[in-house]
Write a protein that holds these residues in place. Structure first.
Motif, PDB file in Angstrom:
ATOM      1  N   LEU A 172      -7.760   6.932  21.073  1.00 47.31           N
ATOM      2  CA  LEU A 172      -8.444   5.992  20.199  1.00 47.31           C
ATOM      3  C   LEU A 172      -9.032   4.874  21.048  1.00 47.31           C
ATOM      4  CD1 LEU A 172      -9.130   5.030  17.323  1.00 47.31           C
ATOM      5  CD2 LEU A 172      -6.964   3.788  17.355  1.00 47.31           C
ATOM      6  N   ILE A 173     -10.304   4.625  20.875  1.00 42.84           N
ATOM      7  CA  ILE A 173     -10.972   3.538  21.590  1.00 42.84           C
ATOM      8  C   ILE A 173     -10.931   2.301  20.705  1.00 42.84           C
ATOM      9  CG2 ILE A 173     -13.162   2.701  22.520  1.00 42.84           C
ATOM     10  CD1 ILE A 173     -13.862   5.706  23.008  1.00 42.84           C
ATOM     11  N   ILE A 174     -10.353   1.227  21.229  1.00 40.09           N
ATOM     12  CA  ILE A 174     -10.303  -0.051  20.514  1.00 40.09           C
ATOM     13  C   ILE A 174     -10.953  -1.099  21.405  1.00 40.09           C
ATOM     14  CG2 ILE A 174      -8.850  -1.839  19.498  1.00 40.09           C
ATOM     15  CD1 ILE A 174      -6.711   0.267  19.033  1.00 40.09           C
TER      16      ILE A 174
ATOM     17  N   GLY B 159      -2.725   7.376   8.742  1.00 42.77           N
ATOM     18  CA  GLY B 159      -3.348   8.644   8.362  1.00 42.77           C
ATOM     19  C   GLY B 159      -4.754   8.803   8.922  1.00 42.77           C
ATOM     20  N   GLU B 160      -5.455   7.689   9.118  1.00 42.15           N
ATOM     21  CA  GLU B 160      -6.793   7.752   9.715  1.00 42.15           C
ATOM     22  C   GLU B 160      -6.727   8.297  11.142  1.00 42.15           C
ATOM     23  OE1 GLU B 160      -9.798   7.133   8.230  1.00 42.15           O
ATOM     24  OE2 GLU B 160      -8.591   6.964   6.419  1.00 42.15           O
ATOM     25  N   LEU B 161      -5.642   7.999  11.846  1.00 37.66           N
ATOM     26  CA  LEU B 161      -5.475   8.525  13.204  1.00 37.66           C
ATOM     27  C   LEU B 161      -5.244  10.031  13.162  1.00 37.66           C
ATOM     28  CD1 LEU B 161      -3.214   5.740  14.728  1.00 37.66           C
ATOM     29  CD2 LEU B 161      -5.680   6.011  14.979  1.00 37.66           C
TER      30      LEU B 161
ATOM     31  N   PRO C 167     -14.913   2.362  17.199  1.00 42.24           N
ATOM     32  CA  PRO C 167     -16.143   3.098  16.908  1.00 42.24           C
ATOM     33  C   PRO C 167     -15.906   4.502  16.340  1.00 42.24           C
ATOM     34  CG  PRO C 167     -15.886   2.788  19.281  1.00 42.24           C
ATOM     35  CD  PRO C 167     -14.814   1.998  18.617  1.00 42.24           C
ATOM     36  N   GLN C 168     -14.829   5.178  16.744  1.00 46.26           N
ATOM     37  CA  GLN C 168     -14.580   6.533  16.250  1.00 46.26           C
ATOM     38  C   GLN C 168     -14.253   6.544  14.752  1.00 46.26           C
ATOM     39  OE1 GLN C 168     -11.848   6.139  19.274  1.00 46.26           O
ATOM     40  NE2 GLN C 168     -12.056   8.239  19.995  1.00 46.26           N
ATOM     41  N   LEU C 169     -13.723   5.433  14.257  1.00 46.30           N
ATOM     42  CA  LEU C 169     -13.335   5.344  12.849  1.00 46.30           C
ATOM     43  C   LEU C 169     -14.316   4.512  12.030  1.00 46.30           C
ATOM     44  CD1 LEU C 169      -9.515   4.660  13.306  1.00 46.30           C
ATOM     45  CD2 LEU C 169     -10.624   6.848  12.831  1.00 46.30           C
ATOM     46  N   SER C 170     -15.378   4.041  12.668  1.00 39.99           N
ATOM     47  CA  SER C 170     -16.325   3.138  12.000  1.00 39.99           C
ATOM     48  C   SER C 170     -15.582   1.983  11.337  1.00 39.99           C
ATOM     49  CB  SER C 170     -17.167   3.893  10.959  1.00 39.99           C
ATOM     50  OG  SER C 170     -17.918   4.890  11.585  1.00 39.99           O
ATOM     51  N   PHE C 171     -14.651   1.398  12.084  1.00 40.53           N
ATOM     52  CA  PHE C 171     -13.821   0.319  11.558  1.00 40.53           C
ATOM     53  C   PHE C 171     -13.965  -0.911  12.431  1.00 40.53           C
ATOM     54  CE2 PHE C 171      -9.944  -2.179  11.735  1.00 40.53           C
ATOM     55  CZ  PHE C 171      -9.695  -2.412  10.392  1.00 40.53           C
TER      56      PHE C 171
ATOM     57  N   LYS D 221       0.816  -1.214   0.000  1.00 40.46           N
ATOM     58  CA  LYS D 221       0.000   0.000   0.000  1.00 40.46           C
ATOM     59  C   LYS D 221       0.852   1.268   0.000  1.00 40.46           C
ATOM     60  CE  LYS D 221      -3.934  -2.192   2.164  1.00 40.46           C
ATOM     61  NZ  LYS D 221      -4.938  -2.150   3.209  1.00 40.46           N
ATOM     62  N   ASN D 222       2.159   1.100   0.203  1.00 42.85           N
ATOM     63  CA  ASN D 222       3.107   2.224   0.242  1.00 42.85           C
ATOM     64  C   ASN D 222       2.735   3.275   1.287  1.00 42.85           C
ATOM     65  OD1 ASN D 222       4.832   1.206  -1.749  1.00 42.85           O
ATOM     66  ND2 ASN D 222       3.553   2.044  -3.379  1.00 42.85           N
ATOM     67  N   GLU D 223       2.373   2.818   2.491  1.00 41.67           N
ATOM     68  CA  GLU D 223       2.059   3.750   3.572  1.00 41.67           C
ATOM     69  C   GLU D 223       2.204   3.054   4.919  1.00 41.67           C
ATOM     70  OE1 GLU D 223      -2.064   5.081   3.735  1.00 41.67           O
ATOM     71  OE2 GLU D 223      -2.668   3.303   2.635  1.00 41.67           O
ATOM     72  N   MET D 224       2.299   3.886   5.962  1.00 42.03           N
ATOM     73  CA  MET D 224       2.364   3.364   7.322  1.00 42.03           C
ATOM     74  C   MET D 224       0.976   2.874   7.715  1.00 42.03           C
ATOM     75  SD  MET D 224       5.402   3.409   8.521  1.00 42.03           S
ATOM     76  CE  MET D 224       5.263   3.285  10.287  1.00 42.03           C
ATOM     77  N   MET D 225       0.925   1.686   8.263  1.00 48.09           N
ATOM     78  CA  MET D 225      -0.340   1.075   8.677  1.00 48.09           C
ATOM     79  C   MET D 225      -0.283   0.773  10.167  1.00 48.09           C
ATOM     80  SD  MET D 225      -2.110   0.780   5.849  1.00 48.09           S
ATOM     81  CE  MET D 225      -3.367  -0.446   6.166  1.00 48.09           C
ATOM     82  N   LEU D 226      -1.441   0.745  10.788  1.00 51.00           N
ATOM     83  CA  LEU D 226      -1.551   0.249  12.152  1.00 51.00           C
ATOM     84  C   LEU D 226      -1.804  -1.244  12.028  1.00 51.00           C
ATOM     85  CD1 LEU D 226      -1.603   1.185  15.122  1.00 51.00           C
ATOM     86  CD2 LEU D 226      -4.078   1.068  14.978  1.00 51.00           C
ATOM     87  N   LYS D 227      -0.978  -2.018  12.677  1.00 53.05           N
ATOM     88  CA  LYS D 227      -1.104  -3.464  12.630  1.00 53.05           C
ATOM     89  C   LYS D 227      -1.564  -3.957  13.992  1.00 53.05           C
ATOM     90  CE  LYS D 227       1.251  -7.685  11.494  1.00 53.05           C
ATOM     91  NZ  LYS D 227       2.026  -8.325  10.485  1.00 53.05           N
TER      92      LYS D 227
END
Length: 106
Positions: free
Chosen positions: A89-91, A72-74, A45-49, A15-21
């Motif tokens: 961030l709520i997980i 970037g979503e963060l 819930p804040q990201l609808s993910f 994806k050529n980007e930093m991801m949260l894993k």
């Protein structure tokens, strides 16, 4: 059984980007157990993910994870905060052990 979950940043070459894993990890467990089959997931819930997966953990493979979403979503979440302060961030993490398979005896 002791199970943990961790999140960290990692560069995704596809994806050529930093991801949260995110990754489920199990601590060493009895040799009488051969496999642990589980369903696990997370919801932000804040990201609808949300992401859910089924996995099998063994003595040889004691962790299972995948890329979740762009870091970037963060940053977007931080910019959308009305008062400009950092937003936590709520997980919500869920898992269910589906099956414990006994080790094969020789």
């Amino acid at each position: 059984l002791q199970l943990s979950f961790r999140c960290y940043q990692k560069y995704d070459t596809h994806k050529n980007e930093m991801m949260l894993k995110g990754e489920f990890q199990i601590q060493p467990f009895s040799r009488r157990i051969g496999q642990i089959r589980m369903s696990g997931g997370m919801w932000c819930p804040q990201l609808s993910f949300e992401k859910w997966d089924f996995c099998t953990l063994t003595h040889e493979k004691m962790h299972k994870g995948s890329s979740l979403f762009s870091v970037g979503e963060l940053e977007k979440l931080k910019k959308n905060n009305a008062n400009g302060s950092d937003t936590q961030l709520i997980i919500k993490i869920c898992f269910q052990v589906k099956d414990i398979v006994a080790a094969k005896t020789i």
